[in-house]
Write an enzyme that holds these catalytic residues in place. Structure first.
Site, PDB file in Angstrom:
ATOM      1  N   GLY A  47       0.781  -1.240   0.000  1.00  0.00           N
ATOM      2  CA  GLY A  47       0.000   0.000   0.000  1.00  0.00           C
ATOM      3  C   GLY A  47       0.806   1.280   0.000  1.00  0.00           C
ATOM      4  CD  GLU A 102       1.156   0.742   7.311  1.00  0.00           C
ATOM      5  OE1 GLU A 102       0.815   0.873   6.112  1.00  0.00           O
ATOM      6  OE2 GLU A 102       0.826  -0.224   7.994  1.00  0.00           O
ATOM      7  CG  ASP A 106      -8.648   0.147   9.983  1.00  0.00           C
ATOM      8  OD1 ASP A 106      -9.394   0.783  10.731  1.00  0.00           O
ATOM      9  OD2 ASP A 106      -9.065  -0.806   9.292  1.00  0.00           O
ATOM     10  CG  PHE A 155     -12.303  -0.721   2.577  1.00  0.00           C
ATOM     11  CD1 PHE A 155     -11.496  -1.309   3.550  1.00  0.00           C
ATOM     12  CD2 PHE A 155     -11.960  -0.879   1.236  1.00  0.00           C
ATOM     13  CE1 PHE A 155     -10.380  -2.053   3.194  1.00  0.00           C
ATOM     14  CE2 PHE A 155     -10.844  -1.615   0.878  1.00  0.00           C
ATOM     15  CZ  PHE A 155     -10.054  -2.206   1.848  1.00  0.00           C
ATOM     16  CB  VAL A 156     -10.480   4.997   1.532  1.00  0.00           C
ATOM     17  CG1 VAL A 156     -11.544   5.806   2.255  1.00  0.00           C
ATOM     18  CG2 VAL A 156      -9.296   4.734   2.458  1.00  0.00           C
ATOM     19  CG  ASP A 162      -5.426  -3.724  -1.779  1.00  0.00           C
ATOM     20  OD1 ASP A 162      -5.019  -3.242  -0.704  1.00  0.00           O
ATOM     21  OD2 ASP A 162      -5.762  -4.912  -1.912  1.00  0.00           O
ATOM     22  NE  ARG A 168      -1.922  -3.080  -4.134  1.00  0.00           N
ATOM     23  CZ  ARG A 168      -2.045  -3.265  -2.819  1.00  0.00           C
ATOM     24  NH1 ARG A 168      -2.045  -2.226  -2.005  1.00  0.00           N
ATOM     25  NH2 ARG A 168      -2.160  -4.472  -2.320  1.00  0.00           N
TER      26      ARG A 168
END
Ligand code: IMP
Ligand code: MG
Length: 183
Positions: A47, A102, A106, A155-156, A162, A168
């Site tokens: 990510g 990062e 979350d 959720f993004v 992803d 992505r």
């Protein structure tokens, strides 16, 4: 087939990302100006790959880049709390100034595990920069030195993030249309 068609709404635009990454990069350059050895950026795959690429250029100072991969959620959107190292660093970080890069904080479970693991290798300093932080979701307190944006608990995807390995490559951060999610 365009990936943009799957997006319900954009929450952070490409321009907002670029502006914030430039700001954080300048801040990091100033904060580590006195460091004797180049700052080591430790990006968490996959990510943070896009973020670290832009951040490293925004810092415009001496940096090195290394990567770690940890197990993620697979194709679900919930945090399991189970973390495994899939790819370790190539560099020895003892005595180094380490900045973990990062994509999103979350629950904090991934970072908590990672920071404990990295701290045991005796770096000189160990800090975190996260592009996104989900408001109110942290189950364990994580002290992030730099945070790009606080985002709502949704959720993004995009800019490295992803859903089932897709999206992505969106240049912005967005929320998918409801019908895209399998769970
Ligand atoms: P945590 O352990 O719950 O803090 O989860 C951190 C990791 O979960 C991040 O590095 C992401 O890979 C993934 N993740 C958490 N929330 C999202 C999201 O909204 N979109 C995409 N990936 C996410
Ligand atoms: Mg992921």
């Amino acid at each position: 087939m365009s990936i943009h068609a799957d997006i319900d709404r954009v929450i952070i635009t490409e321009e907002q990302i670029a502006e914030r990454v430039a700001e954080i990069g300048a801040q990091i350059r100033a904060d580590y100006a006195e460091a004797k050895r180049p700052l080591l950026l430790v990006a968490v795959l996959r990510g943070a790959a896009l973020f670290v690429a832009d951040l490293a250029r925004a810092i415009q100072g001496r940096v090195e880049i290394d990567f770690m991969a940890v197990s993620s959620y697979g194709s679900t959107t919930k945090s399991s709390g189970v973390v495994r190292i899939l790819k370790d660093l190539d560099e020895d970080i003892e005595g180094r100034d380490v900045l973990v890069v990062e994509d999103i904080l979350d629950t904090g479970l991934t970072l908590k595990y990672l920071l404990r693991n990295l701290a045991s290798r005796r770096p000189h300093t160990l800090e975190v920069v996260t592009l996104l932080s989900k408001t109110g979701k942290q189950q364990v307190p994580i002290d992030c030195k730099y945070t790009g944006f606080n985002v709502p608990d949704e959720f993004v995807v995009g800019y490295g993030l992803d859903y089932a390995e897709r999206y992505r490559n969106l240049p912005y951060i967005g929320v998918l249309k409801r019908e895209i999610y399998a769970d």
